[in-house]
Write a protein that holds these residues in place. Structure first.
Motif, PDB file in Angstrom:
ATOM      1  N   GLY A   1       4.613 -15.499 -49.399  1.00 11.86           N
ATOM      2  CA  GLY A   1       4.127 -14.386 -50.201  1.00 11.86           C
ATOM      3  C   GLY A   1       4.221 -13.031 -49.521  1.00 11.86           C
ATOM      4  N   LEU A   2       5.267 -12.803 -48.718  1.00 10.82           N
ATOM      5  CA  LEU A   2       5.414 -11.558 -47.958  1.00 10.82           C
ATOM      6  C   LEU A   2       6.028 -10.458 -48.802  1.00 10.82           C
ATOM      7  CD1 LEU A   2       6.770 -13.051 -44.587  1.00 10.82           C
ATOM      8  CD2 LEU A   2       4.413 -12.437 -45.153  1.00 10.82           C
ATOM      9  N   ASP A   3       5.697  -9.203 -48.462  1.00  8.44           N
ATOM     10  CA  ASP A   3       6.319  -8.054 -49.106  1.00  8.44           C
ATOM     11  C   ASP A   3       7.551  -7.629 -48.310  1.00  8.44           C
ATOM     12  OD1 ASP A   3       5.339  -6.828 -46.862  1.00  8.44           O
ATOM     13  OD2 ASP A   3       3.868  -5.581 -47.909  1.00  8.44           O
ATOM     14  N   GLY A   4       8.110  -6.465 -48.654  1.00  6.24           N
ATOM     15  CA  GLY A   4       9.335  -6.032 -47.999  1.00  6.24           C
ATOM     16  C   GLY A   4       9.204  -5.896 -46.498  1.00  6.24           C
ATOM     17  N   THR A   5       8.121  -5.286 -46.037  1.00  9.45           N
ATOM     18  CA  THR A   5       7.923  -5.121 -44.594  1.00  9.45           C
ATOM     19  C   THR A   5       7.759  -6.474 -43.907  1.00  9.45           C
ATOM     20  OG1 THR A   5       6.871  -2.966 -44.956  1.00  9.45           O
ATOM     21  CG2 THR A   5       6.493  -4.035 -42.833  1.00  9.45           C
ATOM     22  N   GLY A   6       6.984  -7.377 -44.520  1.00 11.43           N
ATOM     23  CA  GLY A   6       6.790  -8.695 -43.934  1.00 11.43           C
ATOM     24  C   GLY A   6       8.068  -9.490 -43.859  1.00 11.43           C
ATOM     25  N   ILE A   7       8.893  -9.402 -44.903  1.00  6.04           N
ATOM     26  CA  ILE A   7      10.182 -10.093 -44.903  1.00  6.04           C
ATOM     27  C   ILE A   7      11.085  -9.516 -43.813  1.00  6.04           C
ATOM     28  CG2 ILE A   7      12.299 -10.429 -46.237  1.00  6.04           C
ATOM     29  CD1 ILE A   7      10.467 -10.543 -48.750  1.00  6.04           C
ATOM     30  N   GLY A   8      11.063  -8.187 -43.673  1.00 10.93           N
ATOM     31  CA  GLY A   8      11.853  -7.558 -42.618  1.00 10.93           C
ATOM     32  C   GLY A   8      11.429  -8.021 -41.240  1.00 10.93           C
ATOM     33  N   LEU A   9      10.135  -8.156 -41.013  1.00 12.86           N
ATOM     34  CA  LEU A   9       9.631  -8.626 -39.715  1.00 12.86           C
ATOM     35  C   LEU A   9      10.009 -10.078 -39.465  1.00 12.86           C
ATOM     36  CD1 LEU A   9       6.093  -6.961 -39.739  1.00 12.86           C
ATOM     37  CD2 LEU A   9       8.010  -6.374 -38.230  1.00 12.86           C
ATOM     38  N   LEU A  10       9.997 -10.897 -40.516  1.00 10.93           N
ATOM     39  CA  LEU A  10      10.382 -12.298 -40.373  1.00 10.93           C
ATOM     40  C   LEU A  10      11.868 -12.413 -40.008  1.00 10.93           C
ATOM     41  CD1 LEU A  10       8.809 -14.966 -40.678  1.00 10.93           C
ATOM     42  CD2 LEU A  10       9.792 -15.166 -42.970  1.00 10.93           C
ATOM     43  N   ALA A  11      12.708 -11.637 -40.692  1.00 12.91           N
ATOM     44  CA  ALA A  11      14.131 -11.623 -40.359  1.00 12.91           C
ATOM     45  C   ALA A  11      14.349 -11.093 -38.947  1.00 12.91           C
ATOM     46  CB  ALA A  11      14.894 -10.767 -41.371  1.00 12.91           C
ATOM     47  N   ALA A  12      13.539 -10.124 -38.550  1.00 17.02           N
ATOM     48  CA  ALA A  12      13.660  -9.562 -37.203  1.00 17.02           C
ATOM     49  C   ALA A  12      13.321 -10.587 -36.137  1.00 17.02           C
ATOM     50  CB  ALA A  12      12.750  -8.339 -37.066  1.00 17.02           C
ATOM     51  N   ALA A  13      12.371 -11.494 -36.413  1.00 21.10           N
ATOM     52  CA  ALA A  13      12.012 -12.528 -35.433  1.00 21.10           C
ATOM     53  C   ALA A  13      13.201 -13.409 -35.121  1.00 21.10           C
ATOM     54  CB  ALA A  13      10.846 -13.366 -35.973  1.00 21.10           C
ATOM     55  N   ALA A  14      13.948 -13.822 -36.174  1.00 20.47           N
ATOM     56  CA  ALA A  14      15.152 -14.627 -35.955  1.00 20.47           C
ATOM     57  C   ALA A  14      16.192 -13.840 -35.162  1.00 20.47           C
ATOM     58  CB  ALA A  14      15.736 -15.068 -37.294  1.00 20.47           C
ATOM     59  N   SER A  15      16.299 -12.554 -35.446  1.00 21.08           N
ATOM     60  CA  SER A  15      17.286 -11.731 -34.771  1.00 21.08           C
ATOM     61  C   SER A  15      16.918 -11.460 -33.320  1.00 21.08           C
ATOM     62  CB  SER A  15      17.462 -10.411 -35.522  1.00 21.08           C
ATOM     63  OG  SER A  15      17.916 -10.653 -36.837  1.00 21.08           O
ATOM     64  N   VAL A  16      15.618 -11.338 -33.011  1.00 21.59           N
ATOM     65  CA  VAL A  16      15.189 -11.180 -31.622  1.00 21.59           C
ATOM     66  C   VAL A  16      15.601 -12.414 -30.819  1.00 21.59           C
ATOM     67  CG1 VAL A  16      13.172 -11.147 -30.114  1.00 21.59           C
ATOM     68  CG2 VAL A  16      13.307  -9.580 -32.044  1.00 21.59           C
ATOM     69  N   GLY A  17      15.373 -13.602 -31.389  1.00 24.01           N
ATOM     70  CA  GLY A  17      15.784 -14.821 -30.710  1.00 24.01           C
ATOM     71  C   GLY A  17      17.277 -14.872 -30.496  1.00 24.01           C
ATOM     72  N   ALA A  18      18.057 -14.527 -31.527  1.00 28.90           N
ATOM     73  CA  ALA A  18      19.513 -14.530 -31.398  1.00 28.90           C
ATOM     74  C   ALA A  18      19.987 -13.511 -30.374  1.00 28.90           C
ATOM     75  CB  ALA A  18      20.145 -14.252 -32.757  1.00 28.90           C
TER      76      ALA A  18
END
Length: 427
Positions: free
Chosen positions: A267-284
């Motif tokens: 149930g995330l909004d735009g900012t939350g979705i961006g942060l979730l995508a960023a977590a995967a990208s930080v790992g990569a």
């Protein structure tokens, strides 16, 4: 002499320190990299912004997957683009690609600012951009291999991949936040400026001499020669298989479907979705840097296979829908294994491809990127009719089975880089 030099270079030890930017000292790679970086920041912002626009306008995860898939409609032209990269001045081609991206971004911005944008406009413009996206990918990889010696190629590819992952971090957060706070118009104005700066950096790249000529037999014979290099190599078929696999089974998660996952499961909004995508990208990003900072990568195939096993196994856990904080932590680990896997795969491809046919080999490899639009469509369909957790689990299972198959089918992938390079040069 050429064969001896390349093999020596691939094995030459280098003093690396802990500076991933050390490869910028080679030739004009600093301009190749900076142009790529600015373009990637624009692209990653665009992925998030368009996905949110389509989801809010239609409410359909399938249509979100479709807009992501259309970004790769030009992949079928990959072999022809590879021939172009071998045949023409790579600097001029790069400037053309960047300028074309600016024109499309400004057109979409104009439609948004004048409040005349409708959904089909976005689909048409995204499809037009996809026609040169694959040419850009082949160009960047060829220009990188031109500028950087073989023994430091893993550092350049690692930096390039780290830049992509860093762009996903910045682009995901910036794109989602600007969209939420300022609206679609300011998001696309920012994207257009980034595309323009990328074009200016491309103008600084040195002109390149033509690596190959189209002979009297024409284009078909030149493309057939590239296919021959691939078929006769003991490693290139396996590497190209992996390029399709990771695009199909893993990359859809961070190329549009993260919006669906964040919205549906948490149930995330735009900012939350961006942060979730960023977590995967930080790992990569960390995984890419882990490979780039090594003094040498003698066996990229083995790293690629082991990394792929971990990558897809973690997806099976993500499919259990753990609490959001734990999902985010595992997503970082998932990204780390993915970054190491992808960098190792590209290093193996560039080392195995002869310089005069590098564009054509990488053009053929680019067909593997068709796995991404197929994965986006399949993932969007599964998410819409079954659920996002089922989608993640399906992709994880497919990826694990296919990785084990590839390890058995192409045992030469476990060889060290010297034997792989010699193999390709002897063809």
């Amino acid at each position: 002499m050429l064969e001896h030099d390349v093999v020596d270079n691939s094995q030459s030890p280098t003093r690396t320190g802990m500076n991933p930017f050390r490869v910028l000292k080679y030739g004009d790679y600093k301009f190749v990299w900076s142009s790529e970086a600015l373009s990637l920041w624009a692209i990653e912002m665009e992925i998030i912004v368009l996905a949110m626009f389509v989801l809010r306008d239609t409410g359909s995860p399938l249509l979100v997957g479709l807009v992501g898939a259309l970004k790769f409609a030009g992949t079928l032209l990959g072999p022809l683009y590879g021939l172009m990269v071998d045949r023409f001045d790579r600097k001029r081609l790069q400037v053309f690609v960047r300028a074309f991206g600016v024109v499309l971004a400004m057109l979409l911005t104009l439609l948004i600012v004048t409040d005349t944008l409708v959904l089909w406009h976005a689909y048409v413009i995204v499809t037009a951009g996809s026609m040169v996206r694959m040419l850009d990918l082949v160009l960047v990889q060829a220009l990188t291999a031109d500028a950087v010696p073989s023994h430091s190629l893993h550092g350049a590819i690692g930096l390039s991949r780290s830049t992509l992952d860093g762009a996903r971090v910045v682009g995901s957060i910036a794109g989602g936040t600007i969209f939420e706070l300022l609206g679609l118009d300011w998001a696309y104005i920012t994207i257009s400026v980034l595309y323009l700066l990328s074009t200016l950096a491309a103008l600084k790249v040195d002109a390149r001499t033509v690596m190959a000529r189209v002979d009297s037999d024409g284009i078909r014979a030149s493309l057939s020669e590239g296919l021959r290099f691939v078929r006769q190599s003991s490693t290139l078929p396996g590497l190209i298989f992996f390029s399709f696999l990771v695009e199909f089974s893993a990359f859809p998660i961070v190329n549009g479907l993260m919006t669906v996952i964040g919205y549906e499961l948490y149930g995330l909004d735009g900012t939350g979705i961006g942060l979730l995508a960023a977590a995967a990208s930080v790992g990569a990003l960390l995984g890419s840097l882990a490979v780039a900072l090594r003094s040498n990568v003698a066996n990229p195939g083995r790293t690629m296979i082991l990394g792929s096993i971990v990558w897809h196994a973690l997806m099976l856990y993500l499919a259990t829908t753990p609490p959001l904080w734990l999902f985010t932590v595992v997503l970082v680990l998932w990204g780390f294994s993915g970054g190491a896997t992808f960098v190792s795969m590209v290093v193996g491809l560039l080392r195995a491809a002869p310089a005069a046919a590098r564009g054509r080999v990488m053009g053929i490899r680019s067909l593997g990127i068709y796995g991404l639009p197929l994965g986006l469509l399949l993932g969007g369909w599964i998410s819409e009719y079954i659920g996002s957790d089922a989608m993640i689990g399906t992709f994880g299972t497919i990826g694990l089975i296919a990785t084990l198959f590839a390890a058995i089918k192409w045992p030469a992938l476990f060889r060290k880089a010297s034997s792989q390079t010699t193999d390709s040069l002897n063809q």
